[in-house]
Scaffold this motif. Structure first.
Motif, PDB file in Angstrom:
ATOM      1  N   ALA A 188      48.072  30.293  63.363  1.00  0.00           N
ATOM      2  CA  ALA A 188      48.735  29.182  62.679  1.00  0.00           C
ATOM      3  C   ALA A 188      49.229  29.547  61.281  1.00  0.00           C
ATOM      4  O   ALA A 188      50.157  28.919  60.779  1.00  0.00           O
ATOM      5  N   PHE A 189      48.634  30.541  60.639  1.00  0.00           N
ATOM      6  CA  PHE A 189      49.022  30.860  59.258  1.00  0.00           C
ATOM      7  C   PHE A 189      50.472  31.315  59.125  1.00  0.00           C
ATOM      8  O   PHE A 189      51.189  30.800  58.262  1.00  0.00           O
ATOM      9  N   PRO A 190      50.951  32.263  59.930  1.00  0.00           N
ATOM     10  CA  PRO A 190      52.363  32.661  59.782  1.00  0.00           C
ATOM     11  C   PRO A 190      53.340  31.504  60.000  1.00  0.00           C
ATOM     12  O   PRO A 190      54.334  31.386  59.281  1.00  0.00           O
ATOM     13  N   ARG A 191      53.025  30.632  60.956  1.00  0.00           N
ATOM     14  CA  ARG A 191      53.906  29.480  61.208  1.00  0.00           C
ATOM     15  C   ARG A 191      53.853  28.489  60.053  1.00  0.00           C
ATOM     16  O   ARG A 191      54.888  28.017  59.575  1.00  0.00           O
ATOM     17  N   ALA A 192      52.656  28.148  59.599  1.00  0.00           N
ATOM     18  CA  ALA A 192      52.507  27.153  58.539  1.00  0.00           C
ATOM     19  C   ALA A 192      53.108  27.628  57.220  1.00  0.00           C
ATOM     20  O   ALA A 192      53.666  26.832  56.466  1.00  0.00           O
ATOM     21  N   LEU A 193      52.997  28.915  56.953  1.00  0.00           N
ATOM     22  CA  LEU A 193      53.535  29.460  55.713  1.00  0.00           C
ATOM     23  C   LEU A 193      54.988  29.899  55.857  1.00  0.00           C
ATOM     24  O   LEU A 193      55.579  30.408  54.903  1.00  0.00           O
ATOM     25  N   ARG A 194      55.535  29.725  57.050  1.00  0.00           N
ATOM     26  CA  ARG A 194      56.933  30.059  57.361  1.00  0.00           C
ATOM     27  C   ARG A 194      57.268  31.507  56.990  1.00  0.00           C
ATOM     28  O   ARG A 194      58.247  31.792  56.288  1.00  0.00           O
ATOM     29  N   LEU A 195      56.444  32.411  57.471  1.00  0.00           N
ATOM     30  CA  LEU A 195      56.662  33.824  57.196  1.00  0.00           C
ATOM     31  C   LEU A 195      57.755  34.378  58.094  1.00  0.00           C
ATOM     32  O   LEU A 195      57.824  34.023  59.272  1.00  0.00           O
ATOM     33  N   PRO A 196      58.621  35.258  57.556  1.00  0.00           N
ATOM     34  CA  PRO A 196      59.643  35.861  58.399  1.00  0.00           C
ATOM     35  C   PRO A 196      58.991  36.739  59.463  1.00  0.00           C
ATOM     36  O   PRO A 196      57.988  37.416  59.217  1.00  0.00           O
ATOM     37  N   GLY A 197      59.502  36.692  60.643  1.00  0.00           N
ATOM     38  CA  GLY A 197      58.927  37.466  61.738  1.00  0.00           C
ATOM     39  C   GLY A 197      57.912  36.661  62.524  1.00  0.00           C
ATOM     40  O   GLY A 197      57.481  37.087  63.585  1.00  0.00           O
ATOM     41  N   GLY A 198      57.491  35.522  62.006  1.00  0.00           N
ATOM     42  CA  GLY A 198      56.610  34.599  62.715  1.00  0.00           C
ATOM     43  C   GLY A 198      55.241  35.136  63.075  1.00  0.00           C
ATOM     44  O   GLY A 198      54.253  34.612  62.635  1.00  0.00           O
ATOM     45  N   GLY A 199      55.169  36.182  63.863  1.00  0.00           N
ATOM     46  CA  GLY A 199      53.894  36.661  64.353  1.00  0.00           C
ATOM     47  C   GLY A 199      53.284  37.790  63.555  1.00  0.00           C
ATOM     48  O   GLY A 199      52.319  38.399  63.982  1.00  0.00           O
ATOM     49  N   ALA A 200      53.857  38.100  62.395  1.00  0.00           N
ATOM     50  CA  ALA A 200      53.316  39.194  61.580  1.00  0.00           C
ATOM     51  C   ALA A 200      51.881  38.886  61.183  1.00  0.00           C
ATOM     52  O   ALA A 200      51.561  37.779  60.792  1.00  0.00           O
ATOM     53  N   ALA A 201      51.021  39.883  61.285  1.00  0.00           N
ATOM     54  CA  ALA A 201      49.620  39.703  60.929  1.00  0.00           C
ATOM     55  C   ALA A 201      49.470  39.625  59.413  1.00  0.00           C
ATOM     56  O   ALA A 201      50.149  40.324  58.674  1.00  0.00           O
ATOM     57  N   VAL A 202      48.605  38.749  58.980  1.00  0.00           N
ATOM     58  CA  VAL A 202      48.305  38.625  57.556  1.00  0.00           C
ATOM     59  C   VAL A 202      46.819  38.902  57.353  1.00  0.00           C
ATOM     60  O   VAL A 202      46.000  38.642  58.229  1.00  0.00           O
ATOM     61  N   GLU A 203      46.485  39.430  56.201  1.00  0.00           N
ATOM     62  CA  GLU A 203      45.098  39.744  55.873  1.00  0.00           C
ATOM     63  C   GLU A 203      44.384  38.457  55.453  1.00  0.00           C
ATOM     64  O   GLU A 203      44.808  37.787  54.523  1.00  0.00           O
ATOM     65  N   ALA A 204      43.321  38.108  56.152  1.00  0.00           N
ATOM     66  CA  ALA A 204      42.591  36.875  55.865  1.00  0.00           C
ATOM     67  C   ALA A 204      41.273  37.135  55.151  1.00  0.00           C
ATOM     68  O   ALA A 204      40.456  36.233  55.017  1.00  0.00           O
ATOM     69  N   GLY A 205      41.059  38.357  54.670  1.00  0.00           N
ATOM     70  CA  GLY A 205      39.788  38.725  54.047  1.00  0.00           C
ATOM     71  C   GLY A 205      39.344  37.817  52.912  1.00  0.00           C
ATOM     72  O   GLY A 205      38.233  37.278  52.950  1.00  0.00           O
ATOM     73  N   PRO A 206      40.175  37.614  51.857  1.00  0.00           N
ATOM     74  CA  PRO A 206      39.745  36.748  50.753  1.00  0.00           C
ATOM     75  C   PRO A 206      39.461  35.311  51.203  1.00  0.00           C
ATOM     76  O   PRO A 206      38.504  34.692  50.763  1.00  0.00           O
ATOM     77  N   LEU A 207      40.272  34.803  52.114  1.00  0.00           N
ATOM     78  CA  LEU A 207      40.056  33.455  52.627  1.00  0.00           C
ATOM     79  C   LEU A 207      38.766  33.399  53.442  1.00  0.00           C
ATOM     80  O   LEU A 207      37.960  32.474  53.286  1.00  0.00           O
ATOM     81  N   ARG A 208      38.563  34.396  54.282  1.00  0.00           N
ATOM     82  CA  ARG A 208      37.347  34.444  55.115  1.00  0.00           C
ATOM     83  C   ARG A 208      36.093  34.501  54.233  1.00  0.00           C
ATOM     84  O   ARG A 208      35.113  33.804  54.489  1.00  0.00           O
ATOM     85  N   GLU A 209      36.140  35.320  53.181  1.00  0.00           N
ATOM     86  CA  GLU A 209      35.002  35.407  52.254  1.00  0.00           C
ATOM     87  C   GLU A 209      34.721  34.064  51.604  1.00  0.00           C
ATOM     88  O   GLU A 209      33.570  33.658  51.467  1.00  0.00           O
ATOM     89  N   HIS A 210      35.778  33.386  51.193  1.00  0.00           N
ATOM     90  CA  HIS A 210      35.617  32.089  50.523  1.00  0.00           C
ATOM     91  C   HIS A 210      35.001  31.060  51.468  1.00  0.00           C
ATOM     92  O   HIS A 210      34.050  30.381  51.105  1.00  0.00           O
TER      93      HIS A 210
END
Length: 125
Positions: free
Chosen positions: A52-74
């Motif tokens: 859901a993150f790439p779609r919600a943040l409207r990232l180009p390429g749609g399915g590009a993986a994003v690093e969730a480390g800082p969010l996961r830690e929080h």
């Protein structure tokens, strides 16, 4: 975003993308497009599973993986008692932090009724 349930914005955690990583924005001050989710491990896992993150943040390429480390830690670090942001009260803490008084919830100008009252009495201002 993860569980897709509606909630007041004060109960949700804002997430933004900074240098290719998902960063929590609990104070809701970072620039850029943000996405909101409940700060719970279940909601985070559901958002990651649904991509859901790439779609919600409207990232180009749609399915590009994003690093969730800082969010996961929080989120995962905040789920343990004592590890969460000390400046932010949970909904349960907000409810119990209110002082218990005999005053009427409508304000100090309305007095509480007792069985001997015939009608509500307003205090003089």
């Amino acid at each position: 975003m993860g569980c897709r349930k509606r909630a007041p914005v004060t109960d949700l955690l804002r997430v933004v993308l900074r240098s290719g990583a998902l960063v929590p924005d609990p104070r809701r001050r970072l620039p850029g497009r943000g996405a909101s989710l409940h700060p719970t491990p279940e909601c985070l896992h559901a958002a990651e599973r649904r991509r859901a993150f790439p779609r919600a943040l409207r990232l180009p390429g749609g399915g590009a993986a994003v690093e969730a480390g800082p969010l996961r830690e929080h989120v995962l670090g905040a789920s343990a008692p004592g590890d969460r942001d000390p400046g932010r009260a949970t909904p349960d803490e907000r409810q119990t932090a209110l002082p218990q008084t005999d005053r009427h919830p409508a304000g100090p100008h309305v007095e509480s009724r007792t069985s001997s009252d015939e009608h509500a009495v307003k205090s003089p201002r």
